[in-house]
Design a protein around this motif. Structure first.
Motif, PDB file in Angstrom:
ATOM      1  N   MET A  44     -75.595   6.281  37.963  1.00 54.59           N
ATOM      2  CA  MET A  44     -74.171   6.171  37.110  1.00 54.59           C
ATOM      3  C   MET A  44     -73.893   7.367  36.310  1.00 54.59           C
ATOM      4  N   TYR A  45     -74.812   8.261  35.854  1.00 59.95           N
ATOM      5  CA  TYR A  45     -74.684   9.408  34.891  1.00 59.95           C
ATOM      6  C   TYR A  45     -74.222  10.422  35.909  1.00 59.95           C
ATOM      7  N   GLY A  46     -75.158  10.593  37.054  1.00 60.44           N
ATOM      8  CA  GLY A  46     -74.878  11.523  37.938  1.00 60.44           C
ATOM      9  C   GLY A  46     -73.478  11.564  38.539  1.00 60.44           C
ATOM     10  N   VAL A  47     -72.929  10.384  39.073  1.00 61.69           N
ATOM     11  CA  VAL A  47     -71.856  10.212  39.797  1.00 61.69           C
ATOM     12  C   VAL A  47     -70.642  10.410  38.431  1.00 61.69           C
ATOM     13  N   SER A  48     -70.742  10.036  37.393  1.00 63.68           N
ATOM     14  CA  SER A  48     -69.621  10.179  36.313  1.00 63.68           C
ATOM     15  C   SER A  48     -69.732  11.747  36.112  1.00 63.68           C
ATOM     16  N   THR A  49     -70.507  12.288  35.945  1.00 71.52           N
ATOM     17  CA  THR A  49     -70.756  13.787  35.612  1.00 71.52           C
ATOM     18  C   THR A  49     -69.950  14.556  36.578  1.00 71.52           C
ATOM     19  N   ALA A  50     -70.269  14.264  38.052  1.00 67.73           N
ATOM     20  CA  ALA A  50     -69.674  14.910  38.842  1.00 67.73           C
ATOM     21  C   ALA A  50     -68.044  14.642  39.163  1.00 67.73           C
ATOM     22  N   SER A  51     -67.979  13.384  39.286  1.00 67.52           N
ATOM     23  CA  SER A  51     -66.658  12.931  39.616  1.00 67.52           C
ATOM     24  C   SER A  51     -65.442  13.277  38.419  1.00 67.52           C
ATOM     25  N   VAL A  52     -65.845  13.637  37.182  1.00 67.00           N
ATOM     26  CA  VAL A  52     -65.137  13.820  36.158  1.00 67.00           C
ATOM     27  C   VAL A  52     -64.200  15.080  36.684  1.00 67.00           C
ATOM     28  N   LEU A  53     -64.782  15.903  37.455  1.00 63.48           N
ATOM     29  CA  LEU A  53     -63.967  17.079  37.892  1.00 63.48           C
ATOM     30  C   LEU A  53     -62.571  16.602  38.930  1.00 63.48           C
ATOM     31  N   PHE A  54     -62.920  15.566  39.452  1.00 62.50           N
ATOM     32  CA  PHE A  54     -61.859  14.988  40.404  1.00 62.50           C
ATOM     33  C   PHE A  54     -60.837  14.072  40.140  1.00 62.50           C
ATOM     34  N   VAL A  55     -61.061  13.487  39.171  1.00 58.53           N
ATOM     35  CA  VAL A  55     -60.187  12.217  38.690  1.00 58.53           C
ATOM     36  C   VAL A  55     -58.661  12.422  38.178  1.00 58.53           C
ATOM     37  N   ALA A  56     -58.517  13.824  37.787  1.00 60.15           N
ATOM     38  CA  ALA A  56     -57.013  13.947  37.306  1.00 60.15           C
ATOM     39  C   ALA A  56     -56.274  13.587  38.322  1.00 60.15           C
ATOM     40  N   PRO A  57     -56.259  13.597  39.551  1.00 62.01           N
ATOM     41  CA  PRO A  57     -55.119  13.400  40.540  1.00 62.01           C
ATOM     42  C   PRO A  57     -55.000  11.851  40.360  1.00 62.01           C
ATOM     43  N   ILE A  58     -56.073  11.205  40.242  1.00 61.43           N
ATOM     44  CA  ILE A  58     -55.983   9.733  40.555  1.00 61.43           C
ATOM     45  C   ILE A  58     -55.082   9.315  39.063  1.00 61.43           C
ATOM     46  N   ILE A  59     -55.396   9.952  37.964  1.00 63.77           N
ATOM     47  CA  ILE A  59     -54.575   9.518  36.705  1.00 63.77           C
ATOM     48  C   ILE A  59     -53.388   9.841  36.951  1.00 63.77           C
ATOM     49  N   ASP A  60     -52.856  10.886  37.317  1.00 64.30           N
ATOM     50  CA  ASP A  60     -51.572  11.371  37.627  1.00 64.30           C
ATOM     51  C   ASP A  60     -50.810  10.250  38.562  1.00 64.30           C
ATOM     52  N   ILE A  61     -51.588   9.709  39.425  1.00 58.80           N
ATOM     53  CA  ILE A  61     -50.716   8.709  40.353  1.00 58.80           C
ATOM     54  C   ILE A  61     -50.738   7.368  39.700  1.00 58.80           C
ATOM     55  N   LEU A  62     -51.971   6.795  39.183  1.00 57.71           N
ATOM     56  CA  LEU A  62     -51.795   5.636  38.509  1.00 57.71           C
ATOM     57  C   LEU A  62     -51.490   5.295  37.058  1.00 57.71           C
ATOM     58  N   LYS A  63     -51.809   6.355  36.428  1.00 58.40           N
ATOM     59  CA  LYS A  63     -51.181   6.701  34.802  1.00 58.40           C
ATOM     60  C   LYS A  63     -52.234   5.184  34.205  1.00 58.40           C
ATOM     61  N   ARG A  64     -51.594   4.611  33.524  1.00 58.16           N
ATOM     62  CA  ARG A  64     -52.178   3.805  32.523  1.00 58.16           C
ATOM     63  C   ARG A  64     -52.897   2.549  33.475  1.00 58.16           C
ATOM     64  N   ARG A  65     -52.260   2.463  34.656  1.00 60.74           N
ATOM     65  CA  ARG A  65     -52.960   1.396  35.684  1.00 60.74           C
ATOM     66  C   ARG A  65     -54.271   1.708  35.846  1.00 60.74           C
ATOM     67  N   ALA A  66     -54.972   2.971  35.670  1.00 60.66           N
ATOM     68  CA  ALA A  66     -56.068   3.403  36.010  1.00 60.66           C
ATOM     69  C   ALA A  66     -57.268   2.400  35.091  1.00 60.66           C
ATOM     70  N   LEU A  67     -56.810   2.212  33.900  1.00 57.86           N
ATOM     71  CA  LEU A  67     -57.579   1.468  32.869  1.00 57.86           C
ATOM     72  C   LEU A  67     -58.220   0.162  33.548  1.00 57.86           C
ATOM     73  N   PRO A  68     -57.424  -0.639  33.894  1.00 59.22           N
ATOM     74  CA  PRO A  68     -57.847  -1.872  34.615  1.00 59.22           C
ATOM     75  C   PRO A  68     -58.452  -1.731  35.967  1.00 59.22           C
ATOM     76  N   ILE A  69     -58.154  -0.761  36.474  1.00 58.51           N
ATOM     77  CA  ILE A  69     -58.413  -0.587  37.722  1.00 58.51           C
ATOM     78  C   ILE A  69     -59.991  -0.105  37.724  1.00 58.51           C
ATOM     79  N   ALA A  70     -60.169   0.723  36.783  1.00 58.73           N
ATOM     80  CA  ALA A  70     -61.557   1.128  36.522  1.00 58.73           C
ATOM     81  C   ALA A  70     -62.296  -0.137  35.957  1.00 58.73           C
ATOM     82  N   GLY A  71     -61.784  -0.750  35.173  1.00 54.34           N
ATOM     83  CA  GLY A  71     -62.644  -2.018  34.713  1.00 54.34           C
ATOM     84  C   GLY A  71     -63.269  -2.909  35.775  1.00 54.34           C
ATOM     85  N   PHE A  72     -62.500  -3.049  36.787  1.00 56.59           N
ATOM     86  CA  PHE A  72     -63.055  -3.741  38.084  1.00 56.59           C
ATOM     87  C   PHE A  72     -64.270  -2.958  38.605  1.00 56.59           C
ATOM     88  N   GLY A  73     -64.360  -1.850  38.508  1.00 56.77           N
ATOM     89  CA  GLY A  73     -65.580  -1.057  38.865  1.00 56.77           C
ATOM     90  C   GLY A  73     -66.810  -1.726  37.963  1.00 56.77           C
TER      91      GLY A  73
END
Length: 309
Positions: A44-73
């Motif tokens: 969990m911690y390793g993936v979270s640390t590595a992926s934080v570098l690459f999530v910005a484009p996802i937030i650009d596309i999903l905007k606030r919808r990223a919040l509930p989608i992440a909750g499903f994870g």
């Protein structure tokens, strides 16, 4: 939004306290290997640390919808405990880690004020764990029904949080008052330039320490309590009490230093850091003398330097 994050972190932080202990109870029955909980948290911690570098484009596309989608994870990971399988657990741990990065990045996108529900959520989770473990029929073994109660409650709370986050209104400045768009390569380049700056290298040391400390008190320390059989009390219930005490300590520290900062503006930051450092050292010494050295890895009837009463 604070309510949504409260319930989301209520489940996420509370399950960290019991994950290794619960998985070790399945290992005792021969269903999975020992210490997969530690491996799961490391993933969990390793993936979270590595992926934080690459999530910005996802937030650009999903905007606030990223919040509930992440909750499903988050919810998918919690549901994995109903059909426990080592490989599936590791896969959902990857999903959980990635979802954590998306959730916090999306939170930064959405927040217009510095609202932090993290602290009190742990108190509520600790109370839930204490009640369930205290009413359990077994002191040593965690029954399958108890696990289902715990993770059923956590999943239900997470789904409730997802519903709240899904209903968040569109920010008034959504997409309007934004900086000039950068490509992902430009983002990564600016991030690494910032990281190698002198000030950032200095501050990365305490950041690293905070990460290690978080891993200790949220995973290793509760497991140590649960596996120390010399305590007369139900050690699983003690894990819940530990979560309550930890959450209350966070809230109390925030209130105290918030009050002191507002009333005594001449208090220097280095004094606060020094005070916290000394307090940390005293706590670690107390843990060292109170618990046996093998308690983080297995159930033990040994004692620490002092014997619990």
């Amino acid at each position: 939004m604070s309510i949504g994050f409260f319930f989301m972190l209520f489940a996420a932080q509370s399950q960290n306290f019991v994950e290794e202990t619960i998985l070790n109870s399945y290992a005792d029955k021969g269903k999975i290997p020992y210490h997969v909980g530690y491996i799961s948290m490391a993933i969990m911690y390793g993936v979270s640390t590595a992926s934080v570098l690459f999530v910005a484009p996802i937030i650009d596309i999903l905007k606030r919808r990223a919040l509930p989608i992440a909750g499903f994870g988050y919810a998918l990971f919690l549901l994995s405990f109903f059909y426990l399988n080592e490989i599936f657990l590791f896969i959902t741990s990857v999903i959980f880690g990635f979802s954590r990065s998306v959730l916090y990045a999306a939170m930064g996108f959405y927040l217009t004020s510095n609202s932090n529900p993290n602290n009190s959520s742990l108190v509520g989770g600790g109370i839930l764990l204490f009640i369930i473990f205290h009413n359990s029929n077994s002191k040593d073994e965690i029954q399958d029904s108890t696990v289902k109660y715990i993770y059923g409650a956590f999943t239900g709370v997470t789904i409730f949080a997802i519903a709240i986050l899904a209903l968040l209104r569109k920010p008034l400045n959504d997409g309007k008052a934004r900086q000039e768009k950068q490509s992902q390569a430009q983002r990564l380049s600016s991030t690494f330039r910032l990281f190698v700056s002198k000030k950032m290298l200095y501050i990365s040391l305490p950041f690293t320490y905070i990460g290690i400390t978080f891993a200790f008190w949220s995973g290793i320390y509760p497991t140590t309590i649960a596996q120390t059989n010399k305590f007369d009390y139900n050690t699983h219930s003690l894990t819940g009490i530990s979560a309550i005490a930890t959450g209350m300590g966070q809230v109390l520290a925030g209130l105290i230093f918030g009050f002191l900062n507002s009333k005594f503006t001449n208090i220097r930051r280095d004094f606060i850091v020094l005070f916290a450092t000394i307090l940390h050292l005293l706590v670690y010494v107390a843990i060292y003398i109170n618990f046996p050295k093998d308690a983080p890895l297995k159930k033990t009837c040994e004692t620490g330097i002092i014997e619990p009463k």
